[in-house]
Design an enzyme around this catalytic site. Structure first.
Site, PDB file in Angstrom:
ATOM      1  N   ARG A  67       1.916  67.846  35.849  1.00  0.00           N
ATOM      2  CA  ARG A  67       2.560  67.217  37.004  1.00  0.00           C
ATOM      3  C   ARG A  67       1.532  66.452  37.821  1.00  0.00           C
ATOM      4  O   ARG A  67       0.439  66.936  38.050  1.00  0.00           O
ATOM      5  CB  ARG A  67       3.221  68.306  37.871  1.00  0.00           C
ATOM      6  CG  ARG A  67       4.134  67.790  38.957  1.00  0.00           C
ATOM      7  CD  ARG A  67       4.916  68.925  39.601  1.00  0.00           C
ATOM      8  NE  ARG A  67       5.872  69.510  38.662  1.00  0.00           N
ATOM      9  CZ  ARG A  67       7.053  68.985  38.354  1.00  0.00           C
ATOM     10  NH1 ARG A  67       7.440  67.862  38.908  1.00  0.00           N
ATOM     11  NH2 ARG A  67       7.853  69.578  37.502  1.00  0.00           N
TER      12      ARG A  67
ATOM     13  N   GLU B  88       5.171  65.123  49.223  1.00  0.00           N
ATOM     14  CA  GLU B  88       4.824  66.436  48.672  1.00  0.00           C
ATOM     15  C   GLU B  88       5.696  67.493  49.350  1.00  0.00           C
ATOM     16  O   GLU B  88       5.536  67.783  50.544  1.00  0.00           O
ATOM     17  CB  GLU B  88       3.325  66.713  48.901  1.00  0.00           C
ATOM     18  CG  GLU B  88       2.877  68.097  48.523  1.00  0.00           C
ATOM     19  CD  GLU B  88       3.378  68.535  47.152  1.00  0.00           C
ATOM     20  OE1 GLU B  88       3.168  67.814  46.166  1.00  0.00           O
ATOM     21  OE2 GLU B  88       4.005  69.615  47.084  1.00  0.00           O
TER      22      GLU B  88
ATOM     23  N   CYS C 264      16.959  67.769  42.122  1.00  0.00           N
ATOM     24  CA  CYS C 264      15.519  68.072  42.053  1.00  0.00           C
ATOM     25  C   CYS C 264      15.177  69.356  42.812  1.00  0.00           C
ATOM     26  O   CYS C 264      15.464  69.477  44.005  1.00  0.00           O
ATOM     27  CB  CYS C 264      14.752  66.889  42.653  1.00  0.00           C
ATOM     28  SG  CYS C 264      13.010  67.237  42.933  1.00  0.00           S
TER      29      CYS C 264
ATOM     30  N   TYR D  34       7.555  57.427  41.089  1.00  0.00           N
ATOM     31  CA  TYR D  34       8.370  57.330  42.317  1.00  0.00           C
ATOM     32  C   TYR D  34       9.211  58.594  42.430  1.00  0.00           C
ATOM     33  O   TYR D  34      10.321  58.658  41.908  1.00  0.00           O
ATOM     34  CB  TYR D  34       9.261  56.099  42.253  1.00  0.00           C
ATOM     35  CG  TYR D  34       8.518  54.818  41.934  1.00  0.00           C
ATOM     36  CD1 TYR D  34       7.493  54.367  42.759  1.00  0.00           C
ATOM     37  CD2 TYR D  34       8.841  54.079  40.794  1.00  0.00           C
ATOM     38  CE1 TYR D  34       6.809  53.192  42.465  1.00  0.00           C
ATOM     39  CE2 TYR D  34       8.169  52.905  40.494  1.00  0.00           C
ATOM     40  CZ  TYR D  34       7.151  52.465  41.333  1.00  0.00           C
ATOM     41  OH  TYR D  34       6.483  51.315  41.037  1.00  0.00           O
ATOM     42  N   THR D  35       8.642  59.601  43.066  1.00  0.00           N
ATOM     43  CA  THR D  35       9.303  60.907  43.064  1.00  0.00           C
ATOM     44  C   THR D  35      10.024  61.208  44.381  1.00  0.00           C
ATOM     45  O   THR D  35       9.668  60.698  45.437  1.00  0.00           O
ATOM     46  CB  THR D  35       8.269  62.029  42.807  1.00  0.00           C
ATOM     47  OG1 THR D  35       7.225  61.947  43.797  1.00  0.00           O
ATOM     48  CG2 THR D  35       7.649  61.921  41.425  1.00  0.00           C
TER      49      THR D  35
HETATM   50  N1  LIG Z   1       4.891  67.270  43.902  1.00  0.00           N
HETATM   51  C1  LIG Z   1       6.153  66.762  44.081  1.00  0.00           C
HETATM   52  C2  LIG Z   1       6.948  66.731  42.777  1.00  0.00           C
HETATM   53  C3  LIG Z   1       8.252  66.030  42.925  1.00  0.00           C
HETATM   54  C4  LIG Z   1       8.879  65.645  41.580  1.00  0.00           C
HETATM   55  O1  LIG Z   1       8.278  65.825  40.509  1.00  0.00           O
HETATM   56  N2  LIG Z   1      10.115  65.102  41.624  1.00  0.00           N
HETATM   57  C5  LIG Z   1      10.792  64.657  40.418  1.00  0.00           C
HETATM   58  C6  LIG Z   1      12.222  65.135  40.370  1.00  0.00           C
HETATM   59  S1  LIG Z   1      12.410  66.846  40.102  1.00  0.00           S
HETATM   60  C7  LIG Z   1      10.933  63.140  40.418  1.00  0.00           C
HETATM   61  O2  LIG Z   1      11.282  62.555  41.426  1.00  0.00           O
HETATM   62  N3  LIG Z   1      10.703  62.505  39.265  1.00  0.00           N
HETATM   63  C8  LIG Z   1      10.948  61.105  39.100  1.00  0.00           C
HETATM   64  C9  LIG Z   1      10.013  60.481  38.114  1.00  0.00           C
HETATM   65  O3  LIG Z   1       9.049  61.143  37.697  1.00  0.00           O
HETATM   66  O4  LIG Z   1      10.257  59.322  37.766  1.00  0.00           O
HETATM   67  C10 LIG Z   1       6.825  67.613  45.147  1.00  0.00           C
HETATM   68  O5  LIG Z   1       6.881  68.848  45.016  1.00  0.00           O
HETATM   69  O6  LIG Z   1       7.265  67.042  46.117  1.00  0.00           O
END
Ligand SMILES: N[C@@H](CCC(=O)N[C@@H](CS)C(=O)NCC(=O)O)C(=O)O
Length: 370
Positions: free
Chosen positions: A15, A173, A46, A156-157
């Site tokens: 991650r 985060e 998510c 883009y999370t």
């Molecule tokens: N470290 C971040 C991780 C967030 C994360 O991985 N979100 C995923 C969804 S579960 C995401 O938005 N993924 C979209 C992508 O990778 O394109 C947190 O805990 O806020």
């Protein structure tokens, strides 16, 4: 954006580290506490975003910090919103990309072997599949990142905590966002009808941090490491590790339950459940951070991430009771848990894991009664 997980050379899942990690505080040069200034961008699927929604609700901040929900379908360009002009069904009906099978979009009607079903992932049911972005009227989450930093090149999370005043990302985060929401800086604006709650009380801080650390690596992220493993030996090691740590959580909750039975008497179920949490006899951040993974476990992780040595409902009676107690006993948990978004997102977005995009119907029900 070809892969939905970070690249690695050895077939394991890694991650990425979150890029924006500011806090909101009176002493921060830019991000000062205020009502209606900050906005959360989340996915209901998510688990990381889910923590922020639970914390926002528990802290009485639903009228202080607004929320936009992305569409459950994550495509090759990332998360998207519906646009405000897709707000009405009439309008959407005229839109060629809109398709809704009779009876609504259900797991059974969304089927990639049906050519129309690809279109169904574009469903534009405002406030069902997604909301819109009232701040910037963006169509993509990526636009928030690029507005903050045009050179941003990572993923883009969600979640994103957005400052509407400077039009920048405060933090992406979740662990940090929930600490900010809990920190007290918004307390003066909180709904007076919400019972005040401190999610990281001083006397439990060490215990909470200790639980969070192993829960994060081995359970929250553990299910992803099992599910996204690209080699059988890595998968087998990771899945065993997930269940070893579920055993550990089960043991903690079993001990807590036994102590509460001793304290309240075994027939005093209400008092037992009022005190039934992971750290101490009160709801804390440790519960908030474990819950999103456990809620998703039977409906998604068992089959989709192959975490199927057993289920929570069959193999972990004390975790199962804790889960159901939070879900049925506390609106902040139940009202932020959307099993449709959860199931549709994972099974329709991870096309490498589930190329046909057929969403399993079970388990039924998504969560057992208390
Ligand atoms: N470290 C971040 C991780 C967030 C994360 O991985 N979100 C995923 C969804 S579960 C995401 O938005 N993924 C979209 C992508 O990778 O394109 C947190 O805990 O806020």
């Amino acid at each position: 954006m070809s892969k939905q997980w970070a690249d690695s050379t050895d077939g394991s899942f890694k991650r990425q580290v979150s890029s924006f990690q500011e806090v909101i505080s009176p002493s921060h040069p830019i991000y000062k506490p205020a009502k209606n200034r900050y906005w959360l961008y989340v996915s209901l699927a998510c688990p990381w975003a889910h923590r922020t929604l639970i914390t926002r609700a528990l802290k009485g901040l639903t009228a202080v910090i607004g929320v936009s929900v992305v569409h459950w379908h994550l495509d090759s360009e990332g998360w998207r919103f519906l646009t405000a002009d897709q707000a009405t069904r009439e309008r959407a009906d005229k839109d060629a990309s809109y398709y809704e099978p009779a009876g609504g979009i259900t797991t059974a009607t969304l089927d990639y072997s049906n050519p129309q079903a690809k279109v169904a992932n574009n469903s534009a049911r405002m406030f069902v599949d997604s909301t819109f972005d009232p701040n910037e009227q963006f169509e993509r989450l990526s636009q928030l990142y690029l507005k903050t930093d045009p050179n941003y090149r990572a993923r883009y999370t969600v979640p994103v905590l957005w400052d509407t005043q400077t039009q920048t990302i405060v933090s992406n985060e979740s662990a940090q966002i929930i600490r900010t929401l809990n920190s007290g800086v918004f307390d003066e604006f909180a709904d007076p009808g919400t019972e005040p709650i401190e999610l990281v009380p001083k006397n439990l801080e060490r215990e909470i941090d200790e639980i969070n650390a192993w829960v994060y690596d081995n359970i929250n992220n553990g299910v992803y490491k099992a599910g996204f493993a690209e080699k059988a030996d890595i998968y087998e090691k990771e899945v065993a590790n997930v269940f070893e740590h579920l055993d550990k959580a089960e043991k903690i909750l079993k001990d807590r339950h036994e102590a509460l039975v001793e304290k309240h008497g075994k027939n005093n179920i209400t008092d037992i459940l009022d005190d039934y949490f992971l750290a101490g006899n009160q709801l804390t951040e440790a519960d908030v951070r474990l819950y999103p993974t456990i809620a998703r476990f039977d409906p998604v992780y068992v089959q989709h991430f192959k975490c199927n040595l057993t289920t929570i409902r069959d193999g972990y009676p004390y975790i199962s009771l804790w889960l159901r107690n939070l879900y049925w006993g506390n609106d902040a948990f139940r009202l932020t848990t959307d099993f449709n978004h959860i199931k549709l997102h994972y099974t329709r977005s991870h096309t490498r894991l589930n190329p046909l995009g057929i969403t399993p119907l079970g388990p039924r029900p998504d969560i057992l009664q208390l």
